[in-house]
Design a protein around this motif. Structure first.
Motif, PDB file in Angstrom:
ATOM      1  N   GLU A  77       7.754  -5.837   5.758  1.00 36.51           N
ATOM      2  CA  GLU A  77       7.063  -6.182   4.629  1.00 36.51           C
ATOM      3  C   GLU A  77       5.547  -5.525   4.662  1.00 36.51           C
ATOM      4  O   GLU A  77       4.857  -5.334   3.532  1.00 36.51           O
ATOM      5  CB  GLU A  77       7.260  -7.782   4.384  1.00 36.51           C
ATOM      6  N   LEU A  78       5.041  -5.719   5.668  1.00 40.11           N
ATOM      7  CA  LEU A  78       3.615  -5.396   5.933  1.00 40.11           C
ATOM      8  C   LEU A  78       3.761  -3.849   5.749  1.00 40.11           C
ATOM      9  O   LEU A  78       2.545  -3.305   5.160  1.00 40.11           O
ATOM     10  CB  LEU A  78       3.088  -5.838   7.510  1.00 40.11           C
ATOM     11  N   ARG A  79       4.420  -2.946   6.457  1.00 40.78           N
ATOM     12  CA  ARG A  79       4.727  -1.616   6.207  1.00 40.78           C
ATOM     13  C   ARG A  79       4.682  -1.228   4.631  1.00 40.78           C
ATOM     14  O   ARG A  79       4.066  -0.470   4.149  1.00 40.78           O
ATOM     15  CB  ARG A  79       6.122  -1.079   6.769  1.00 40.78           C
ATOM     16  N   LYS A  80       5.449  -2.060   3.856  1.00 41.13           N
ATOM     17  CA  LYS A  80       5.750  -1.805   2.407  1.00 41.13           C
ATOM     18  C   LYS A  80       4.380  -2.319   1.891  1.00 41.13           C
ATOM     19  O   LYS A  80       3.870  -1.305   0.923  1.00 41.13           O
ATOM     20  CB  LYS A  80       6.830  -2.729   1.917  1.00 41.13           C
ATOM     21  N   ILE A  81       3.728  -3.290   2.052  1.00 36.84           N
ATOM     22  CA  ILE A  81       2.586  -3.450   1.488  1.00 36.84           C
ATOM     23  C   ILE A  81       1.426  -2.575   1.776  1.00 36.84           C
ATOM     24  O   ILE A  81       0.650  -2.046   0.906  1.00 36.84           O
ATOM     25  CB  ILE A  81       1.872  -4.732   2.256  1.00 36.84           C
ATOM     26  N   ARG A  82       1.283  -1.835   2.987  1.00 31.51           N
ATOM     27  CA  ARG A  82       0.279  -0.871   3.341  1.00 31.51           C
ATOM     28  C   ARG A  82       0.430   0.434   2.615  1.00 31.51           C
ATOM     29  O   ARG A  82      -0.315   0.979   2.006  1.00 31.51           O
ATOM     30  CB  ARG A  82       0.448  -0.673   5.032  1.00 31.51           C
ATOM     31  N   ARG A  83       1.712   0.687   2.380  1.00 27.65           N
ATOM     32  CA  ARG A  83       2.070   1.779   1.656  1.00 27.65           C
ATOM     33  C   ARG A  83       1.566   1.639  -0.001  1.00 27.65           C
ATOM     34  O   ARG A  83       1.151   2.606  -0.466  1.00 27.65           O
ATOM     35  CB  ARG A  83       3.811   2.184   1.509  1.00 27.65           C
ATOM     36  N   GLU A  84       2.025   0.531  -0.610  1.00 28.88           N
ATOM     37  CA  GLU A  84       1.411   0.161  -1.704  1.00 28.88           C
ATOM     38  C   GLU A  84      -0.073   0.407  -1.897  1.00 28.88           C
ATOM     39  O   GLU A  84      -0.445   0.844  -2.603  1.00 28.88           O
ATOM     40  CB  GLU A  84       2.007  -1.414  -2.070  1.00 28.88           C
ATOM     41  N   ILE A  85      -0.778  -0.268  -0.909  1.00 28.87           N
ATOM     42  CA  ILE A  85      -2.199  -0.344  -0.877  1.00 28.87           C
ATOM     43  C   ILE A  85      -2.789   1.276  -0.945  1.00 28.87           C
ATOM     44  O   ILE A  85      -3.704   1.624  -1.412  1.00 28.87           O
ATOM     45  CB  ILE A  85      -2.702  -1.278   0.014  1.00 28.87           C
ATOM     46  N   ASN A  86      -2.127   1.897   0.275  1.00 32.57           N
ATOM     47  CA  ASN A  86      -2.490   3.357  -0.061  1.00 32.57           C
ATOM     48  C   ASN A  86      -2.414   4.180  -0.817  1.00 32.57           C
ATOM     49  O   ASN A  86      -3.034   5.151  -1.026  1.00 32.57           O
ATOM     50  CB  ASN A  86      -1.748   4.015   1.487  1.00 32.57           C
ATOM     51  N   LEU A  87      -1.061   3.758  -1.839  1.00 30.06           N
ATOM     52  CA  LEU A  87      -1.212   4.523  -2.928  1.00 30.06           C
ATOM     53  C   LEU A  87      -1.962   4.193  -4.030  1.00 30.06           C
ATOM     54  O   LEU A  87      -2.186   5.089  -5.114  1.00 30.06           O
ATOM     55  CB  LEU A  87       0.398   4.386  -3.361  1.00 30.06           C
TER      56      LEU A  87
END
Length: 123
Positions: A77-87
């Motif tokens: 879930e944290l990896r997904k959140i990180r990806r969303e924020i980086n985009l």
């Protein structure tokens, strides 16, 4: 950074809202890693929430998976959140148009597209 022990949906939303309000041209969001010698590392170690994984790294010279210290989200879930924020900056037309003129060559454009692709593919 995301993944603090007390991270919540609300704190993630606040982070995303701040990014939307301030329109940074570039940044990189990462999942927090408690480094040996830091106050966070010491307190987690003392409470028994992590083991001394840095000692394992230095003794074996092998990479070790850092622990997930966030109670409310899994590592995935944290990896997904990180990806969303980086985009976030790349999903705004204004930012993309503003930064496009800074590209000096075709290689700059290709490099930028590769970076965005890596974020999208979660690499």
């Amino acid at each position: 950074m995301v993944g603090y022990p007390e991270e919540t949906e609300s704190s993630i939303k606040n982070t995303k809202d701040l990014i939307e309000r301030t329109h940074p041209g570039w940044f990189k969001c990462n999942i927090i890693t408690p480094y040996a010698g830091s106050e966070l590392y010491s307190s987690l170690l003392k409470r028994g929430e992590i083991k001394d994984f840095w000692k394992t790294i230095t003794e074996s010279c092998l990479p070790v998976e850092t622990p997930n210290i966030c109670a409310n989200f899994s590592k995935e879930e944290l990896r997904k959140i990180r990806r969303e924020i980086n985009l976030l900056p790349y999903l705004r037309k204004k930012t993309n148009l503003k930064n496009y003129h800074k590209m000096n060559s075709f290689d700059d454009t290709v490099s930028s597209l590769k970076w965005i692709y890596q974020i999208l593919m979660n690499r």
